[in-house]
Design an enzyme around this catalytic site. Structure first.
Site, PDB file in Angstrom:
ATOM      1  N   MET A   1       0.801  -1.223   0.000  1.00 41.32           N
ATOM      2  CA  MET A   1       0.000   0.000   0.000  1.00 41.32           C
ATOM      3  C   MET A   1       0.829   1.265   0.000  1.00 41.32           C
ATOM      4  O   MET A   1       0.331   2.331  -0.360  1.00 41.32           O
ATOM      5  CB  MET A   1      -0.915   0.017   1.251  1.00 41.32           C
ATOM      6  CG  MET A   1      -2.028  -0.990   1.237  1.00 41.32           C
ATOM      7  SD  MET A   1      -2.944  -0.956   2.796  1.00 41.32           S
ATOM      8  CE  MET A   1      -3.311   0.791   2.945  1.00 41.32           C
TER       9      MET A   1
ATOM     10  N   ASP B   1      -0.856  -8.433  13.051  1.00 37.90           N
ATOM     11  CA  ASP B   1       0.029  -8.792  11.932  1.00 37.90           C
ATOM     12  C   ASP B   1       1.456  -8.954  12.436  1.00 37.90           C
ATOM     13  O   ASP B   1       2.406  -8.475  11.832  1.00 37.90           O
ATOM     14  CB  ASP B   1      -0.035  -7.718  10.840  1.00 37.90           C
ATOM     15  CG  ASP B   1       0.524  -8.233   9.505  1.00 37.90           C
ATOM     16  OD1 ASP B   1       0.835  -7.393   8.649  1.00 37.90           O
ATOM     17  OD2 ASP B   1       0.671  -9.456   9.335  1.00 37.90           O
TER      18      ASP B   1
END
Length: 722
Positions: A24, A136
């Site tokens: 991203m 994560d």
């Protein structure tokens, strides 16, 4: 929008270079001119800047991480929207990711792994206290700085506990994802602990516990497959650490550690008691010990539906219902880590017969190939005899064949049908050389070596030499070039990099870097001017010539030692220098108010306007005589934790321990409990320790206040003083 070196954001942040990129965003190294410090700027990619969902997710990272302030978490300084440009300003860490560190070392040492795990657990524990779940956790999001401190980064999918969803958007990286995340269920702090457990597994074994052909297969393994205990791949793993990893990676969240603090406590105990039995027993661990675990009727039905017979593989894992213990079959030459005894399984009779049939079929194919090869050689030999002028069919040879030119050697002798001239294959590519030899009924036997002259993949030498008479079907030894073993530095574009980036790039390639400063009137200080050599041997040295800036006028450093402080200040003023830091210190030899020593300058010179620090004598120290003992030592905590654990923290106190006449233990605190870094050298230095009970013996103890374990003892002997 692509940023270029030299661009400014907010008239404040100067872009220096790109240092990374993700799915991203792109990360740049920049300099904040307002606060005069280096920062990292993470910029949302242009293709996502118009998508409100991506922009919201990008801002979520900043909002989550900005609430956190901890030594083991990358700090976020600012989040900025500038038109279609969205970016986060955060702390710049000079180091490597844990993933890269593991890849370089293969697997980490046990103490080093525990030290890193403690630091990561401290970071995510601080986030959990703020009700933020990372979701994560993986080695790619853990950065090890050059001083050994570990920091957790990338809170891109972090959420508050109260806002957890049950959608696939909550999933992290599939190799480290928890079963509840893979299932799309509610995830909490224990999901981060599971991912940290997978990371610890990778640190100590150098491999991941679950692999697959695609992400779905890997996610299903997290849900259903039993984990091979890490000690199977690394027998050096102590029992305590293996149990900690298995507890972190339990399928059911309720069987894991309830908090990061509980995990940290057990990790610290594992340093002091590697073979200790302090880890709470779990279903998975009881199964490994051979104990019986009750299986529900529902789970039993699912096992029957999913079971298929084992036919081929010598080792496999049977899948099981989620949340229950699994039975793992191991190869015959490996031991279970729970009891370390050989476990051999008997193969069914039909499976053994099937193996024998396959072996016999394979043997038949091999025999057939050998027979065909022998026939080819025999007929080729006979063919040579039939075509010879003196052969079996010599009387029937046609006039045309008799008129053909017969090969001769250098002596004018006719070559035999079994001989050929050795062709020239020097400097030919390896495949062409082999083809040319085959055309002449010869086979190639290559070896390889480096060469600075012959191109990679081409023949350096041949044996026998060109023109030599050799027998057909004989072997020709050729040496093939591996090319140069030197690194071509011209391909690295070092001249476009900063000195730090160039040095890191060269050191990553195993080269030693030497910095040499040169005065330069045109290039700013710290600018890379040039490098030598252009090609460097493996593990060789590369010299980087760095600009020292324009010529600086230097003046001699005046000698202040032994002079009164007022005279010293006058000498500094006359030389155009200023006083730096000043300290006082007792001295038996230097009069009170005079200079004991000074610091500043190099080789007796210093830049005009520079500062000189000095220490002023406060006179002799007043001493009192009494009954005391003394000690002067240093305790190195890194001996307990191991390398790479500079960010781990311990709370310790130092106390005096003596015994009364009746054997009763008595204590007196010498240094109150304080939290110190794992790489700190703890001074154990006391010049006068009074005996508590008048006895002549005692000891100093360094104590971990959280586990109450005595980390180190120092014996003392007390002497009466007049």
């Amino acid at each position: 929008m692509t940023l270029r070196t030299g661009m400014y954001l907010q008239d404040r942040y100067e872009i220096l270079e790109q240092v990374g990129a993700g799915g991203m965003s792109v990360v740049y190294k920049a300099k904040c001119h307002k606060l005069n410090r280096l920062v990292a700027i993470k910029i949302l990619k242009e293709e996502f800047s118009s998508d409100s969902n991506f922009v919201g997710k990008f801002k979520m990272e900043a909002q989550a991480a900005a609430r956190l302030s901890h030594p083991n978490i990358v700090n976020v300084y600012d989040v900025i929207d500038e038109g279609d440009l969205h970016y986060i300003v955060m702390e710049l860490i000079d180091g490597v990711t844990l993933k890269t560190y593991i890849a370089r070392k293969g697997k980490l040492e046990i103490k080093e792994s525990i030290g890193i795990a403690i630091q990561v657990a401290q970071g995510i524990g601080a986030a959990h206290e703020q009700h933020i779940i990372h979701r994560d956790i993986k080695p790619q999001n853990m950065i090890i700085s050059r001083d050994g401190k570990v920091k957790v980064a990338d809170f891109g999918i972090a959420r508050g506990v109260s806002t957890q969803t049950m959608t696939s958007a909550a999933m992290g990286s599939v190799h480290y994802i928890s079963p509840e995340q893979a299932r799309g269920s509610y995830s909490d702090a224990r999901s981060d602990i599971y991912s940290l457990g997978i990371t610890m597994y990778e640190m100590v074994t150098g491999r991941l516990p679950y692999e697959g052909d695609n992400t779905v297969a890997i996610a299903l393994s997290h849900l259903e497959d039993a984990m091979v205990p890490p000690a199977v791949y690394n027998p050096e793993i102590p029992v305590s650490l293996e149990r900690i990893i298995l507890k972190c990676t339990a399928k059911k969240p309720e069987n894991r550690y309830g908090s990061a603090n509980e995990l940290i406590a057990d990790l610290r105990k594992a340093l002091v008691q590697p073979d200790g039995e302090f880890v709470q027993d779990l279903n998975g661990q009881r199964a490994l010990k051979g104990q019986t675990i009750q299986i529900s009727n529902k789970d039993l039905a699912r096992i029957k539906e999913q079971h298929t017979p084992v036919r081929e593989e010598p080792m496999r894992e049977y899948r099981r219902p989620v949340g229950e213990a699994a039975v793992t079959r191991y190869p015959e030459d490996r031991r279970r880590p729970s009891d370390r005894r050989d476990n051999r399984r008997e193969e069914p009779e039909d499976e053994v017969n099937s193996h024998i049939e396959r072996l016999l079929a394979g043997a038949g194919i091999v025999v057939a190939i050998i027979i065909v090869a022998v026939l080819i050689v025999v007929f080729s030999k006979l063919g040579g005899l039939f075509q010879s002028g003196s052969g079996l069919l010599g009387k029937e040879t046609t006039m045309e064949s008799q008129s053909e030119e017969i090969p001769t050697n250098d002596m004018g002798e006719t070559l035999k049908d079994t001989e050929v001239y050795m062709p020239d294959v020097l400097e030919l590519p390896e495949d062409l050389a082999e083809a040319k030899l085959k055309e002449n009924f010869l086979s190639m036997r290559p070896t390889y070596q480096t060469s600075e002259v012959v191109e990679k993949g081409c023949v350096i030498s041949q044996d026998p030499e060109y023109g030599t008479v050799v027998s057909k079907y004989s072997h020709v030894n050729v040496v093939v070039s591996l090319g140069s073993d030197k690194i071509d530095l011209t391909t690295l574009n070092l001249e476009t990099m900063s000195v730090a980036s160039a040095r890191r790039l060269l050191e990553d390639r195993g080269l030693t870097v030497q910095l040499v400063e040169e005065e330069n009137e045109t290039e700013e200080k710290g600018k890379l001017l040039r490098y030598e050599p252009e090609k460097a041997a493996e593990h060789g040295t590369v010299t980087l010539y760095v600009s020292a800036g324009p010529h600086v006028e230097l003046v001699p450093v005046p000698d202040l030692v032994g002079k009164p402080e007022s005279d010293a200040l006058a000498l500094l003023g006359e030389a155009g220098l200023t006083p730096g830091e000043t300290f006082t210190e007792n001295s038996d030899t230097v009069p009170k108010g005079s200079i004991i020593r000074q610091e500043g300058g190099e080789n007796g010179q210093i830049e005009v306007g520079g500062s000189i620090s000095y220490v002023v004598s406060s006179g002799p120290e007043k001493r009192q005589q009494r009954y005391v003992a003394s000690i002067n030592d240093v305790y190195d905590l890194s001996n307990l934790i191991g390398p790479g654990a500079g960010g781990a923290n311990f709370t310790v106190l130092v106390r005096l321990h003596q015994k009364e006449a009746d054997g009763t233990d008595i204590y007196r605190t010498l240094t109150d409990a304080k939290t110190i870094n794992g790489s700190t050298l703890l001074p154990i230095s006391y010049t006068s320790i009074e005996s508590m009970n008048g006895s002549s013996e005692g000891e100093i103890e360094v104590v971990d206040t959280e586990s109450e374990a005595v980390l180190k003892t120092y014996p003392l002997t007390f002497f009466p003083m007049d």
